[in-house]
Design a protein around this motif. Sequence first.
Motif, short mmCIF file in Angstrom:
data_model
loop_
_atom_site.label_atom_id
_atom_site.label_comp_id
_atom_site.label_asym_id
_atom_site.label_seq_id
_atom_site.Cartn_x
_atom_site.Cartn_y
_atom_site.Cartn_z
N ARG A 8 1.28 -1.29 0.18
CA ARG A 8 0.05 0.08 -0.28
C ARG A 8 0.78 1.17 0.18
NH1 ARG A 8 -4.84 0.80 1.95
NH2 ARG A 8 -4.31 2.15 3.52
N ARG A 9 1.71 1.45 0.86
CA ARG A 9 2.48 2.63 1.08
C ARG A 9 3.70 2.71 -0.59
NH1 ARG A 9 4.97 3.17 7.59
NH2 ARG A 9 2.74 2.09 7.94
N ARG B 249 2.23 1.95 -3.12
CA ARG B 249 1.44 2.44 -4.36
C ARG B 249 1.42 4.11 -4.05
NH1 ARG B 249 2.45 -1.96 -5.55
NH2 ARG B 249 3.31 -0.51 -6.81
N SER B 250 1.56 4.25 -2.72
CA SER B 250 1.04 5.35 -2.73
C SER B 250 2.24 6.28 -2.93
CB SER B 250 0.22 6.02 -1.55
OG SER B 250 1.18 5.40 -0.74
N ARG B 251 3.45 6.02 -3.30
CA ARG B 251 4.56 6.44 -2.46
C ARG B 251 5.19 6.86 -1.03
NH1 ARG B 251 3.89 3.66 -6.76
NH2 ARG B 251 4.79 4.53 -8.68
N GLU B 252 5.14 6.10 -0.14
CA GLU B 252 4.69 6.47 0.98
C GLU B 252 6.34 5.94 1.62
OE1 GLU B 252 5.08 8.21 4.18
OE2 GLU B 252 2.81 8.56 3.62
N ALA C 40 -5.41 1.33 -7.17
CA ALA C 40 -4.42 1.93 -6.21
C ALA C 40 -3.01 2.58 -7.17
CB ALA C 40 -3.41 1.27 -4.96
N GLU C 41 -2.58 1.79 -7.95
CA GLU C 41 -1.63 2.64 -8.62
C GLU C 41 -1.79 3.53 -9.99
OE1 GLU C 41 2.57 3.19 -9.11
OE2 GLU C 41 1.54 1.50 -8.19
N ASP D 198 -6.02 6.77 -8.39
CA ASP D 198 -5.59 7.30 -7.69
C ASP D 198 -6.80 7.38 -6.35
OD1 ASP D 198 -5.09 9.16 -5.47
OD2 ASP D 198 -6.10 10.96 -6.70
N SER E 41 -7.09 4.68 -3.61
CA SER E 41 -6.39 4.04 -2.03
C SER E 41 -7.05 3.08 -1.48
CB SER E 41 -5.34 4.79 -1.96
OG SER E 41 -5.86 5.61 -1.26
#
Length: 706
Positions: A83-84, A86-89, A184-185, A188, A190
């Motif tokens: 998940r992170r 995918r969100s670039r976290e 998610a990727e 947008d 998520s």
Amino acid sequence: MTGQLSFPRQHARTQRFTLGAPRGFTVSPDGSRVVFLRSRGGTDRANVLWVLDLDTGREYPAADPAVLLGGATEELSPEERARRERSREGSAGVVGYAVDGAAEWAAFALSGRLYVSELRSGTTRELDVPGPVADPRPSPDGLRVAYVTDGALRVVEADGSGDRVLAGPENATTTWGLAEFVAAEEMDRSRGFWWSPEGDALLAARVDDAPVSRWWIADPANPADAPAEVAYPAAGTPNAEVSLALLRLDGSRTDIAWDRERYPYLARVHWSAGGPPLLLVQARDQRSQVYLTVDTASGATSVLHADEDPKWLELFAGVPAWTPDGRLVRIADEGGARVVVVGDRALTGPQLHVQALLDVAEGELLVAASAGPEAEEPETGEIHVYRVSELGIERISEGLGRHSAVRSGAVTVLASASLDRPGTEVRVLRDGKQTAVVGSCADTPVLTARVRLTRAGARRIPCAVLLPTGYRDGDGPLPVLMDPYGGPHGPRVVAAHNAHLTSQWFADQGFAVVVADGRGTPHTSPDWEKAVHEDFAGATLDDQVEAVRALAGSYPLDLGRVAVRGWSYGGYLAALAVLRRPDVFHAAIAGAPVTDWRLYDTHYTERYLGLPEERPEVYDRNSLVTDDGLSQAAEQARPLMIIHGLADDNVVAAHTLRLSSALLAAGRPHEVLPLSGVTHMTPQEQVAENLLLLQVDFLKRSLGLG
């Protein structure tokens, strides 16, 4: 201590100066509190959940991960790591949270455990539930929390009692309440579940990725480790099967029906008091989409509005939505402009290029927009916040820069970045007047970006030019480094200081750095963005050539020494440049490049290039590794360094390996730098720092510089 660091080390240690900066704002409906995330320092990765009391001005932590974990190391499940990614976290601690309707309570996951915070008192407690927990969200009434674990959507009372499964996976390939890979990727989206306004039911996505092809990502540096299995929907291959169900707290379930064969993509879900649940579903080719309303009693859907476009339809943040009086709000490309529409009426025109819907209130909207195709004086790289109603349009952000906002009632949190100062300034406005400032703990960069924004060539291509610090007229021409991204959804020519820091550092190594946002990047019109339809290799490369040649008339550019670097789409563009136009580009660094679009995901690639089985010639023409792609490569070899993280599950390392094999077969020299254990983000401090240093060394060697 930070001021003594070199820029590459500081840039890496601060995660591009994002650590310590406030983000993730929520304004309570009563206008008394602002909730946000911020770590305690510019090199501290652990975000704390903060509350700003607007009545007293007091700022206090509601949840501190160091206290909650007692100093223990945070543990992430494979699902949370994905998940992170995918969100670039790249941060840690509290990386996300959700609140109830009154913003009295917040829920978040930390180290796979579920916590709830009482925001007025700043007290936090853990709820004893099965884990690892993902995406916990309180009900609007604050009585319960829904969350996902092991692919099951569960709900628990706010006091920790009554934990139960609402929907569980039927097999190993099914999940409930989570977004699939392409959502998610690329969409947008998520999240995978949505509470009803009354808090008595949820809409939940069921995802079955059994049809999706399995890829295996290994770590060659550790051959004893088993490869990671990844369900990756490459262009032209099956997607996950996504459906939706209404789950009531009494245990009943109603499946939501729409033509999923014609519209397989669940792009958006909206459920508010303004009307019934809203769905936005897209055809696979993304040239048609429909807005659907849901009958919660039967699960049937009705078409509220339909869109079609001969190229593709964009997705936008904040829409669809309802106005309080029950009218549909959407963003659409109409008459050559991107406008916001309420009901059947466009409230903006070609003077604005609307980017996102920020808030809906009685009688007015809040939107983010750049200058449109008919703006009188289009500013380069700016985004402003506007109040929009049937009476007109009012800009509420001031000064050259990029602005965004979060609003509830009379209170607006306005975040503003500009060219003349590092970081982002966050001001809290009540009825348009400043009432508070949210401070930043981000480090101050050790260098200053000296950016000149301009437009180049007949197409008026947005550009940024950076010269070495201390450069004076008469010092002579400089070797050129083109530093683009160049692709959809990735503007690099922006009116924000920190966005240009790395480019300035490269300039200080003795280059004139040029950043050009050619066709395909999000700027002033739909036509500009959609000019890359079926033509990545032509339009984006042509505009880089036009920009550097046009700027040479006004800036000290040595066109006999031109290099180009980029990452992801920018890496594709960099490799494309030296292979197709060695007459212009003399060296390139391609980071994590997409080299064969057949290996990239469905929702992104097919939007621009179509289905590979239907348009194989389009894929061949835009590829770097097919016979057609290589035949277009000029015979003159230019130095090329290719960098790729071997753990990348977005642009997999096969892209670089196939390009390297094709170049070797063609007798073309090149360098490959594999990064063991590194994903698409390259978050590791030493890796990020040394990558910058190695790139400068390669560029100087390749261009014959001392």
